[in-house]
Scaffold this motif. Structure first.
Motif, PDB file in Angstrom:
ATOM      1  N   VAL A  97      43.613  54.738 -18.363  1.00  0.00           N
ATOM      2  CA  VAL A  97      43.530  56.056 -17.750  1.00  0.00           C
ATOM      3  C   VAL A  97      43.440  57.097 -18.857  1.00  0.00           C
ATOM      4  O   VAL A  97      44.248  57.096 -19.791  1.00  0.00           O
ATOM      5  N   THR A  98      42.439  57.958 -18.762  1.00  0.00           N
ATOM      6  CA  THR A  98      42.285  59.051 -19.722  1.00  0.00           C
ATOM      7  C   THR A  98      42.879  60.318 -19.133  1.00  0.00           C
ATOM      8  O   THR A  98      42.613  60.659 -17.970  1.00  0.00           O
ATOM      9  N   PHE A  99      43.704  60.989 -19.937  1.00  0.00           N
ATOM     10  CA  PHE A  99      44.401  62.197 -19.501  1.00  0.00           C
ATOM     11  C   PHE A  99      43.912  63.393 -20.315  1.00  0.00           C
ATOM     12  O   PHE A  99      43.573  63.268 -21.496  1.00  0.00           O
ATOM     13  N   THR A 100      43.905  64.530 -19.660  1.00  0.00           N
ATOM     14  CA  THR A 100      43.674  65.784 -20.350  1.00  0.00           C
ATOM     15  C   THR A 100      44.994  66.526 -20.465  1.00  0.00           C
ATOM     16  O   THR A 100      45.883  66.364 -19.619  1.00  0.00           O
ATOM     17  N   VAL A 101      45.146  67.330 -21.516  1.00  0.00           N
ATOM     18  CA  VAL A 101      46.379  68.059 -21.776  1.00  0.00           C
ATOM     19  C   VAL A 101      46.199  69.497 -21.307  1.00  0.00           C
ATOM     20  O   VAL A 101      45.279  70.193 -21.750  1.00  0.00           O
ATOM     21  N   ASN A 102      47.090  69.938 -20.426  1.00  0.00           N
ATOM     22  CA  ASN A 102      46.996  71.279 -19.860  1.00  0.00           C
ATOM     23  C   ASN A 102      47.930  72.277 -20.530  1.00  0.00           C
ATOM     24  O   ASN A 102      47.663  73.480 -20.496  1.00  0.00           O
ATOM     25  N   ALA A 103      49.041  71.791 -21.082  1.00  0.00           N
ATOM     26  CA  ALA A 103      50.037  72.731 -21.595  1.00  0.00           C
ATOM     27  C   ALA A 103      50.946  72.005 -22.576  1.00  0.00           C
ATOM     28  O   ALA A 103      50.867  70.792 -22.762  1.00  0.00           O
ATOM     29  N   THR A 104      51.833  72.753 -23.201  1.00  0.00           N
ATOM     30  CA  THR A 104      52.835  72.186 -24.093  1.00  0.00           C
ATOM     31  C   THR A 104      53.976  71.608 -23.270  1.00  0.00           C
ATOM     32  O   THR A 104      54.455  72.226 -22.315  1.00  0.00           O
ATOM     33  N   GLY A 105      54.418  70.413 -23.621  1.00  0.00           N
ATOM     34  CA  GLY A 105      55.519  69.773 -22.909  1.00  0.00           C
ATOM     35  C   GLY A 105      55.533  68.283 -23.148  1.00  0.00           C
ATOM     36  O   GLY A 105      54.943  67.778 -24.112  1.00  0.00           O
ATOM     37  N   THR A 106      56.207  67.553 -22.268  1.00  0.00           N
ATOM     38  CA  THR A 106      56.356  66.100 -22.396  1.00  0.00           C
ATOM     39  C   THR A 106      56.017  65.451 -21.072  1.00  0.00           C
ATOM     40  O   THR A 106      56.428  65.945 -20.013  1.00  0.00           O
ATOM     41  N   SER A 107      55.290  64.353 -21.119  1.00  0.00           N
ATOM     42  CA  SER A 107      54.978  63.571 -19.930  1.00  0.00           C
ATOM     43  C   SER A 107      55.363  62.123 -20.185  1.00  0.00           C
ATOM     44  O   SER A 107      55.037  61.555 -21.241  1.00  0.00           O
ATOM     45  N   PHE A 108      56.048  61.520 -19.224  1.00  0.00           N
ATOM     46  CA  PHE A 108      56.589  60.171 -19.358  1.00  0.00           C
ATOM     47  C   PHE A 108      55.837  59.227 -18.429  1.00  0.00           C
ATOM     48  O   PHE A 108      55.659  59.516 -17.244  1.00  0.00           O
ATOM     49  N   PHE A 109      55.378  58.073 -18.958  1.00  0.00           N
ATOM     50  CA  PHE A 109      54.564  57.118 -18.212  1.00  0.00           C
ATOM     51  C   PHE A 109      55.364  55.839 -17.970  1.00  0.00           C
ATOM     52  O   PHE A 109      55.933  55.272 -18.906  1.00  0.00           O
ATOM     53  N   SER A 110      55.372  55.372 -16.730  1.00  0.00           N
ATOM     54  CA  SER A 110      56.100  54.140 -16.400  1.00  0.00           C
ATOM     55  C   SER A 110      55.423  53.449 -15.220  1.00  0.00           C
ATOM     56  O   SER A 110      54.658  54.061 -14.477  1.00  0.00           O
ATOM     57  N   ILE A 111      55.717  52.174 -15.060  1.00  0.00           N
ATOM     58  CA  ILE A 111      55.166  51.380 -13.963  1.00  0.00           C
ATOM     59  C   ILE A 111      56.065  51.534 -12.742  1.00  0.00           C
ATOM     60  O   ILE A 111      57.254  51.233 -12.794  1.00  0.00           O
ATOM     61  N   ASP A 112      55.479  52.008 -11.652  1.00  0.00           N
ATOM     62  CA  ASP A 112      56.234  52.160 -10.412  1.00  0.00           C
ATOM     63  C   ASP A 112      56.260  50.855  -9.618  1.00  0.00           C
ATOM     64  O   ASP A 112      57.257  50.524  -8.990  1.00  0.00           O
ATOM     65  N   ARG A 113      55.148  50.131  -9.637  1.00  0.00           N
ATOM     66  CA  ARG A 113      55.070  48.860  -8.904  1.00  0.00           C
ATOM     67  C   ARG A 113      54.127  47.929  -9.641  1.00  0.00           C
ATOM     68  O   ARG A 113      53.102  48.361 -10.165  1.00  0.00           O
ATOM     69  N   ALA A 114      54.483  46.661  -9.679  1.00  0.00           N
ATOM     70  CA  ALA A 114      53.622  45.651 -10.305  1.00  0.00           C
ATOM     71  C   ALA A 114      53.656  44.395  -9.450  1.00  0.00           C
ATOM     72  O   ALA A 114      54.640  43.669  -9.441  1.00  0.00           O
ATOM     73  N   HIS A 115      52.573  44.150  -8.719  1.00  0.00           N
ATOM     74  CA  HIS A 115      52.436  42.947  -7.905  1.00  0.00           C
ATOM     75  C   HIS A 115      51.319  42.074  -8.491  1.00  0.00           C
ATOM     76  O   HIS A 115      50.280  42.586  -8.908  1.00  0.00           O
ATOM     77  N   ILE A 116      51.548  40.779  -8.509  1.00  0.00           N
ATOM     78  CA  ILE A 116      50.448  39.845  -8.762  1.00  0.00           C
ATOM     79  C   ILE A 116      50.417  38.856  -7.616  1.00  0.00           C
ATOM     80  O   ILE A 116      51.449  38.500  -7.052  1.00  0.00           O
ATOM     81  N   THR A 117      49.220  38.432  -7.256  1.00  0.00           N
ATOM     82  CA  THR A 117      49.027  37.539  -6.121  1.00  0.00           C
ATOM     83  C   THR A 117      48.636  36.158  -6.612  1.00  0.00           C
ATOM     84  O   THR A 117      47.764  36.012  -7.454  1.00  0.00           O
ATOM     85  N   ASN A 118      49.308  35.161  -6.048  1.00  0.00           N
ATOM     86  CA  ASN A 118      49.026  33.772  -6.373  1.00  0.00           C
ATOM     87  C   ASN A 118      48.726  33.042  -5.068  1.00  0.00           C
ATOM     88  O   ASN A 118      49.646  32.710  -4.324  1.00  0.00           O
ATOM     89  N   PRO A 119      47.477  32.810  -4.736  1.00  0.00           N
ATOM     90  CA  PRO A 119      47.143  32.264  -3.419  1.00  0.00           C
ATOM     91  C   PRO A 119      47.555  30.810  -3.262  1.00  0.00           C
ATOM     92  O   PRO A 119      47.111  29.943  -4.006  1.00  0.00           O
ATOM     93  N   GLY A 120      48.434  30.552  -2.310  1.00  0.00           N
ATOM     94  CA  GLY A 120      48.781  29.188  -1.958  1.00  0.00           C
ATOM     95  C   GLY A 120      49.568  28.439  -3.001  1.00  0.00           C
ATOM     96  O   GLY A 120      49.606  27.213  -2.986  1.00  0.00           O
ATOM     97  N   GLY A 121      50.209  29.111  -3.923  1.00  0.00           N
ATOM     98  CA  GLY A 121      50.921  28.409  -4.980  1.00  0.00           C
ATOM     99  C   GLY A 121      52.329  28.898  -5.146  1.00  0.00           C
ATOM    100  O   GLY A 121      52.941  29.436  -4.242  1.00  0.00           O
ATOM    101  N   THR A 122      52.871  28.697  -6.326  1.00  0.00           N
ATOM    102  CA  THR A 122      54.232  29.105  -6.653  1.00  0.00           C
ATOM    103  C   THR A 122      54.186  30.010  -7.862  1.00  0.00           C
ATOM    104  O   THR A 122      53.546  29.647  -8.850  1.00  0.00           O
ATOM    105  N   PRO A 123      54.840  31.158  -7.873  1.00  0.00           N
ATOM    106  CA  PRO A 123      55.652  31.726  -6.803  1.00  0.00           C
ATOM    107  C   PRO A 123      54.811  32.162  -5.609  1.00  0.00           C
ATOM    108  O   PRO A 123      53.591  32.100  -5.637  1.00  0.00           O
ATOM    109  N   PHE A 124      55.521  32.619  -4.562  1.00  0.00           N
ATOM    110  CA  PHE A 124      54.847  32.960  -3.329  1.00  0.00           C
ATOM    111  C   PHE A 124      53.920  34.151  -3.511  1.00  0.00           C
ATOM    112  O   PHE A 124      53.986  34.877  -4.475  1.00  0.00           O
ATOM    113  N   ASN A 125      53.106  34.369  -2.534  1.00  0.00           N
ATOM    114  CA  ASN A 125      52.090  35.404  -2.532  1.00  0.00           C
ATOM    115  C   ASN A 125      52.534  36.540  -1.609  1.00  0.00           C
ATOM    116  O   ASN A 125      52.715  36.319  -0.417  1.00  0.00           O
TER     117      ASN A 125
END
Length: 453
Positions: free
Chosen positions: A167-195
């Motif tokens: 993701v490319t961001f543009t800077v609008n002003a002076t300050g601090t921005s913090f980036f973190s993962i809110d959700r992370a799902h991976i899908t495994n069809p028909g296997g282990t772990p579950f889907n």
């Protein structure tokens, strides 16, 4: 007596033929030892020195994935959050703003398979009139949501540092921005772990800052991927920095003041410390940073603390990988901790197919035992990770005896057949015998002399 023996022999022969089918070979399940856990994280850890007055005030954040050798996936679903702090007052559209998204050269694109993609910003707003994220997004928080699927194929692990999207961001002003993962799902069809399989704990994050002093910290458990109650957590503020017109510089004589949200505080010159949360819960941890130069900086992060316990999710299938069609009783025995052999609430029944969950388990080695009228008894050992949900799939040989009504009918038929055969043979023997006697009497009568009695 003879008919009873005949019926019992027929029953044993039929049961033996049924109990010895040509079943496919099923390898014994085993746990994966020493395999790295999957994770999703953000890079770079710190970005600075791009000001709103710059002719090109942009920077890029990459979302990466490590995939363990035990995972086989065909989809990811990730939400990247960015939160803005302002100095001295909030700008109209926040400190930074997402303007473009790129997944053209990510790990799915490199697989060579057909890929379907869905992407949006916070509140499912898609491409806005002024760029990637619409202008009416909340100025204090933003989100980029990307989900991709490989059509008709899968992607196996292990993978290290695999790119999901940028993701490319543009800077609008002076300050601090913090980036973190809110959700992370991976899908495994028909296997282990579950889907789907949820990557539960992600601690790596990133920060943009063009304030004079940018405070930042990351954290990780010292025992497992999860932050556990009663276990030390390692907090690292070493990525805090001074932002100058010439670039990022290290702090001079820094002081780090920690407020952990559970009543605990710490002030030290060492950027790395440990802290233990005694109870599970969500704690807002604040870091204030100062050094010999004027000005201070701060940052807040929410730390999720899990119980010092684990859980085990067990799926039971037949030898062909389908749902089992009989009653299965599952018992879980703890072989490690000095507790009673059968743990509390660790005796469950599956009526037909499906799974069982064992929760609030102490760390250690466990043995699973499976019994039931239609399964071949077997056992399995698995390691329950501290603070994790361990997912296991167990394949049992399913043995379904014949219908009892059918058995009795077969026994009755065999007995009746044997009885009728015996009666028929006796009648035949008697008929032959009577016929021979009649012929003998007739011959004697013909040979008698006339006039003699």
């Amino acid at each position: 007596m003879r008919s009873r023996r005949l019926g019992a022999t027929c029953f044993l022969v039929l049961l033996g033929l049924f109990m010895s089918p040509n079943l496919p070979f099923v390898p014994a399940p085993h746990s994966v030892v020493g395999d790295a856990l999957s994770s999703v994280y953000v890079t770079p850890i710190q970005t600075c020195c791009i000001f709103a007055t710059n002719s090109s005030p942009v920077f890029t954040v990459n979302v990466m994935m490590d995939l363990s050798g035990a995972e086989v996936i065909n989809q990811f679903d990730v939400r990247l959050n960015y939160s803005n702090w302002y100095s001295p007052s909030p700008p109209t559209h926040g400190v930074v703003k997402a303007i473009s998204l790129d997944y053209s050269n990510n790990v799915f694109a490199k697989s060579g398979y057909q890929v379907a993609t869905q992407a949006s910003c916070i509140d499912d707003i898609t491409y806005g009139p002024d760029g990637f994220c619409a202008i009416d997004d909340a100025p204090s928080i933003g989100q980029v949501h990307v989900a991709q699927t490989i059509v008709g194929a899968t992607l196996p692990g292990p993978l290290s540092g695999a790119l999901l999207f940028s993701v490319t961001f543009t800077v609008n002003a002076t300050g601090t921005s913090f980036f973190s993962i809110d959700r992370a799902h991976i899908t495994n069809p028909g296997g282990t772990p579950f889907n789907p399989h949820y990557i539960q704990v992600v601690t790596s994050a990133a920060v943009f800052g063009n304030d004079p002093l940018v405070a930042f910290f990351d954290y990780s458990s010292t025992l497992s991927p999860s932050v556990l109650s009663g276990v030390n957590v390692r907090f690292d503020a070493g990525s805090s920095f001074r932002s100058t017109s010439s670039g990022r510089v290290s702090l001079s004589g820094p002081i780090f003041k920690w407020i952990f949200g559970d009543g605990g505080t710490n002030q030290t010159s060492n950027p790395v410390i440990t802290h233990s949360f005694l109870m599970p819960g969500n704690y807002t941890v604040r870091l204030d940073v100062s050094d010999t130069n004027p000005g201070t900086g701060f940052i807040e992060r929410v730390v999720w603390v899990m119980p010092h316990l684990g859980s085990l999710h067990v799926a039971v299938k037949n030898q062909e990988g389908g749902p089992i069609q009989t009653i299965v009783r599952v018992k879980l025995y703890n072989l490690t901790s000095p507790v009673p052999p059968l743990c509390r609430t660790c005796d469950q029944t599956i009526n037909a197919g499906g799974f069982v969950d064992f929760r609030w388990l102490t760390p250690g080695l466990y043995t699973l035992n499976f019994t039931g009228p239609g399964v071949d008894p077997s056992g399995k050992q698995t390691q329950v990770e501290v603070g994790w949900t361990t997912m296991e799939t167990v394949y049992l040989i399913e043995v379904q005896p014949p219908d009892p009504n059918t058995i009795f009918l077969e026994i009755f038929g065999a007995v009746m057949g044997a009885g009728l055969g015996a009666v028929g043979l006796a009648l035949f023997v008697r008929w032959r015998r009577n016929g021979k006697l009649t012929k003998a009497r007739e011959a004697i009568r013909k040979t008698r002399r006339p006039g003699r009695p």
